[in-house]
Write a protein that holds these residues in place. Structure first.
Motif, PDB file in Angstrom:
ATOM      1  N   SER A 131       0.832  -1.209   0.000  1.00  0.00           N
ATOM      2  CA  SER A 131       0.000   0.000   0.000  1.00  0.00           C
ATOM      3  C   SER A 131       0.865   1.257   0.000  1.00  0.00           C
ATOM      4  CB  SER A 131      -0.918   0.002   1.223  1.00  0.00           C
ATOM      5  OG  SER A 131      -1.797  -1.107   1.201  1.00  0.00           O
ATOM      6  N   HIS A 132       1.962   1.212   0.737  1.00  0.00           N
ATOM      7  CA  HIS A 132       2.901   2.343   0.753  1.00  0.00           C
ATOM      8  C   HIS A 132       3.486   2.584  -0.637  1.00  0.00           C
ATOM      9  CE1 HIS A 132       6.326   4.835   1.765  1.00  0.00           C
ATOM     10  NE2 HIS A 132       7.166   3.892   1.383  1.00  0.00           N
ATOM     11  N   LEU A 133       3.873   1.505  -1.323  1.00  0.00           N
ATOM     12  CA  LEU A 133       4.430   1.634  -2.670  1.00  0.00           C
ATOM     13  C   LEU A 133       3.364   2.101  -3.663  1.00  0.00           C
ATOM     14  CD1 LEU A 133       6.654  -1.577  -2.717  1.00  0.00           C
ATOM     15  CD2 LEU A 133       7.438   0.794  -2.650  1.00  0.00           C
ATOM     16  N   TRP A 134       2.134   1.647  -3.471  1.00  0.00           N
ATOM     17  CA  TRP A 134       1.042   2.091  -4.336  1.00  0.00           C
ATOM     18  C   TRP A 134       0.825   3.601  -4.239  1.00  0.00           C
ATOM     19  CZ3 TRP A 134      -2.057   1.601  -8.280  1.00  0.00           C
ATOM     20  CH2 TRP A 134      -3.266   2.291  -8.314  1.00  0.00           C
ATOM     21  N   ARG A 135       0.863   4.118  -3.014  1.00  0.00           N
ATOM     22  CA  ARG A 135       0.698   5.557  -2.836  1.00  0.00           C
ATOM     23  C   ARG A 135       1.846   6.337  -3.479  1.00  0.00           C
ATOM     24  NH1 ARG A 135      -1.053   3.708   2.263  1.00  0.00           N
ATOM     25  NH2 ARG A 135       1.029   4.064   3.142  1.00  0.00           N
ATOM     26  N   GLN A 136       3.029   5.765  -3.489  1.00  0.00           N
ATOM     27  CA  GLN A 136       4.179   6.427  -4.081  1.00  0.00           C
ATOM     28  C   GLN A 136       4.122   6.467  -5.611  1.00  0.00           C
ATOM     29  OE1 GLN A 136       7.623   4.330  -2.457  1.00  0.00           O
ATOM     30  NE2 GLN A 136       8.191   6.178  -1.352  1.00  0.00           N
ATOM     31  N   HIS A 137       3.632   5.399  -6.209  1.00  0.00           N
ATOM     32  CA  HIS A 137       3.783   5.215  -7.663  1.00  0.00           C
ATOM     33  C   HIS A 137       2.468   5.159  -8.434  1.00  0.00           C
ATOM     34  CE1 HIS A 137       8.038   4.306  -6.948  1.00  0.00           C
ATOM     35  NE2 HIS A 137       7.666   3.454  -6.014  1.00  0.00           N
ATOM     36  N   ARG A 138       1.329   5.381  -7.772  1.00  0.00           N
ATOM     37  CA  ARG A 138       0.060   5.120  -8.442  1.00  0.00           C
ATOM     38  C   ARG A 138      -0.195   6.042  -9.636  1.00  0.00           C
ATOM     39  NH1 ARG A 138      -1.526   7.394  -3.433  1.00  0.00           N
ATOM     40  NH2 ARG A 138      -2.692   9.360  -3.586  1.00  0.00           N
ATOM     41  N   TRP A 139       0.110   7.325  -9.520  1.00  0.00           N
ATOM     42  CA  TRP A 139      -0.219   8.231 -10.622  1.00  0.00           C
ATOM     43  C   TRP A 139       0.618   7.974 -11.862  1.00  0.00           C
ATOM     44  CZ3 TRP A 139      -4.786   9.826 -10.485  1.00  0.00           C
ATOM     45  CH2 TRP A 139      -5.395  10.204  -9.296  1.00  0.00           C
ATOM     46  N   PRO A 140       1.936   7.802 -11.751  1.00  0.00           N
ATOM     47  CA  PRO A 140       2.683   7.410 -12.954  1.00  0.00           C
ATOM     48  C   PRO A 140       2.186   6.098 -13.558  1.00  0.00           C
ATOM     49  CG  PRO A 140       4.188   8.179 -11.262  1.00  0.00           C
ATOM     50  CD  PRO A 140       2.838   8.070 -10.612  1.00  0.00           C
ATOM     51  N   LEU A 141       1.819   5.149 -12.694  1.00  0.00           N
ATOM     52  CA  LEU A 141       1.332   3.871 -13.199  1.00  0.00           C
ATOM     53  C   LEU A 141       0.037   4.033 -13.980  1.00  0.00           C
ATOM     54  CD1 LEU A 141       1.422   0.782 -13.363  1.00  0.00           C
ATOM     55  CD2 LEU A 141       0.266   0.714 -11.136  1.00  0.00           C
ATOM     56  N   LEU A 142      -0.906   4.798 -13.432  1.00  0.00           N
ATOM     57  CA  LEU A 142      -2.186   4.984 -14.115  1.00  0.00           C
ATOM     58  C   LEU A 142      -2.018   5.731 -15.432  1.00  0.00           C
ATOM     59  CD1 LEU A 142      -4.449   5.864 -11.041  1.00  0.00           C
ATOM     60  CD2 LEU A 142      -4.332   3.696 -12.297  1.00  0.00           C
ATOM     61  N   ILE A 143      -1.110   6.705 -15.464  1.00  0.00           N
ATOM     62  CA  ILE A 143      -0.859   7.433 -16.713  1.00  0.00           C
ATOM     63  C   ILE A 143      -0.245   6.499 -17.756  1.00  0.00           C
ATOM     64  CG2 ILE A 143       0.530   9.261 -17.766  1.00  0.00           C
ATOM     65  CD1 ILE A 143       0.210  10.802 -15.112  1.00  0.00           C
ATOM     66  N   MET A 144       0.715   5.662 -17.346  1.00  0.00           N
ATOM     67  CA  MET A 144       1.326   4.715 -18.280  1.00  0.00           C
ATOM     68  C   MET A 144       0.303   3.693 -18.769  1.00  0.00           C
ATOM     69  SD  MET A 144       5.215   3.988 -16.934  1.00  0.00           S
ATOM     70  CE  MET A 144       4.739   3.408 -15.301  1.00  0.00           C
ATOM     71  N   ALA A 145      -0.576   3.245 -17.870  1.00  0.00           N
ATOM     72  CA  ALA A 145      -1.603   2.282 -18.266  1.00  0.00           C
ATOM     73  C   ALA A 145      -2.532   2.880 -19.321  1.00  0.00           C
ATOM     74  CB  ALA A 145      -2.397   1.822 -17.047  1.00  0.00           C
ATOM     75  N   ALA A 146      -2.928   4.138 -19.120  1.00  0.00           N
ATOM     76  CA  ALA A 146      -3.784   4.798 -20.107  1.00  0.00           C
ATOM     77  C   ALA A 146      -3.049   4.949 -21.442  1.00  0.00           C
ATOM     78  CB  ALA A 146      -4.218   6.166 -19.585  1.00  0.00           C
ATOM     79  N   GLY A 147      -1.766   5.283 -21.381  1.00  0.00           N
ATOM     80  CA  GLY A 147      -0.993   5.449 -22.609  1.00  0.00           C
ATOM     81  C   GLY A 147      -0.832   4.157 -23.380  1.00  0.00           C
ATOM     82  N   VAL A 148      -0.542   3.065 -22.687  1.00  0.00           N
ATOM     83  CA  VAL A 148      -0.319   1.802 -23.379  1.00  0.00           C
ATOM     84  C   VAL A 148      -1.637   1.252 -23.929  1.00  0.00           C
ATOM     85  CG1 VAL A 148      -0.560   0.198 -21.429  1.00  0.00           C
ATOM     86  CG2 VAL A 148       1.053  -0.316 -23.240  1.00  0.00           C
ATOM     87  N   MET A 149      -2.756   1.501 -23.221  1.00  0.00           N
ATOM     88  CA  MET A 149      -4.046   1.057 -23.735  1.00  0.00           C
ATOM     89  C   MET A 149      -4.409   1.806 -25.015  1.00  0.00           C
ATOM     90  SD  MET A 149      -7.779   0.792 -21.851  1.00  0.00           S
ATOM     91  CE  MET A 149      -7.935   2.547 -21.574  1.00  0.00           C
ATOM     92  N   LEU A 150      -4.189   3.116 -25.017  1.00  0.00           N
ATOM     93  CA  LEU A 150      -4.460   3.913 -26.209  1.00  0.00           C
ATOM     94  C   LEU A 150      -3.552   3.497 -27.365  1.00  0.00           C
ATOM     95  CD1 LEU A 150      -5.974   6.265 -27.510  1.00  0.00           C
ATOM     96  CD2 LEU A 150      -4.222   7.800 -26.601  1.00  0.00           C
ATOM     97  N   PHE A 151      -2.299   3.198 -27.060  1.00  0.00           N
ATOM     98  CA  PHE A 151      -1.359   2.780 -28.102  1.00  0.00           C
ATOM     99  C   PHE A 151      -1.816   1.497 -28.779  1.00  0.00           C
ATOM    100  CE2 PHE A 151       2.351   0.174 -29.246  1.00  0.00           C
ATOM    101  CZ  PHE A 151       2.911   0.982 -30.230  1.00  0.00           C
TER     102      PHE A 151
END
Length: 211
Positions: free
Chosen positions: A11-31
């Motif tokens: 959970s600590h790591l999720w709070r640290q990295h969640r926004w970059p992860l969600l942005i990358m997920a949106a980018g790869v899905m669109l790609f």
């Protein structure tokens, strides 16, 4: 107790990295969605084959060979071997291991963890779980983009054909995440850890393409 500790660390790591992860997920899905729009229809394959004949053989081999352009599914599969897709998964496989181990030491927060009843193995397992889960989200987003693209533009097959391709990509980068954790465990700052993990990963891909 171990499960609760690992869950808290994840959970600590999720709070640290969640926004970059969600942005990358949106980018790869669109790609991957765009790739389904670029794939030739079955009646356009002959035209694509003529175009491929003009490409130098070395570049063609780098892209996966002529067979990759011989069908719509081959073109879509290239999306899972494209540098953009590989780069985003590689970023996550580098970011989390270096931040979870070497980064915590560099920031001094590892001292706080060491003052608590948390074992080294639990810290490493939590980091590995975060790497695997994040990569799973990225790969799932990529496959979702493919499935959506094929549902709105039928090409004679469905996204289920690429489940194994996505799974293999996940396994590959989970392995790199484990290598990243090994390297990060030997560094005391995130910067050197990122440099070492990125260098080893890049060298591996270069050797693979040269082979």
């Amino acid at each position: 107790m171990t499960g609760q500790v690992i869950s808290t660390l994840v959970s600590h790591l999720w709070r640290q990295h969640r926004w970059p992860l969600l942005i990358m997920a949106a980018g790869v899905m669109l790609f991957e969605l765009v790739i389904t729009r670029l794939a030739p229809a079955p009646d356009e394959v002959s035209w694509m084959s003529g175009l491929v004949a003009l490409v130098p053989s070395q570049l063609l081999a780098l892209a996966g060979g002529e067979v990759a352009f011989a069908s719509p599914s081959g073109v879509i599969a290239l999306g899972y071997n494209h540098p953009f897709f590989l780069l985003l998964l590689g970023v996550w496989a580098v970011r989390v291991p270096s931040g979870a181990l070497a980064g915590e030491i560099g920031r001094g927060t590892m001292d706080l963890l060491a003052a608590r009843p948390v074992g080294r193995g639990e810290v490493v397992l939590a980091a590995f779980a975060a790497v695997a889960a994040g990569l799973g989200l990225l790969v799932l987003a990529a496959w979702t983009g493919t499935a959506i693209g094929l549902s709105v533009r039928p090409l004679g097959f469905t996204g289920s054909r690429f489940v194994s391709v996505a799974a293999m990509a996940w396994l590959l980068f989970v392995s790199w995440g484990a290598v990243g954790l090994l390297i990060a465990a030997t560094r005391r700052e995130a910067g050197p850890a990122i440099a070492w993990i990125s260098g080893v990963m890049a060298t591996s891909f270069v050797l693979d393409y040269l082979g």
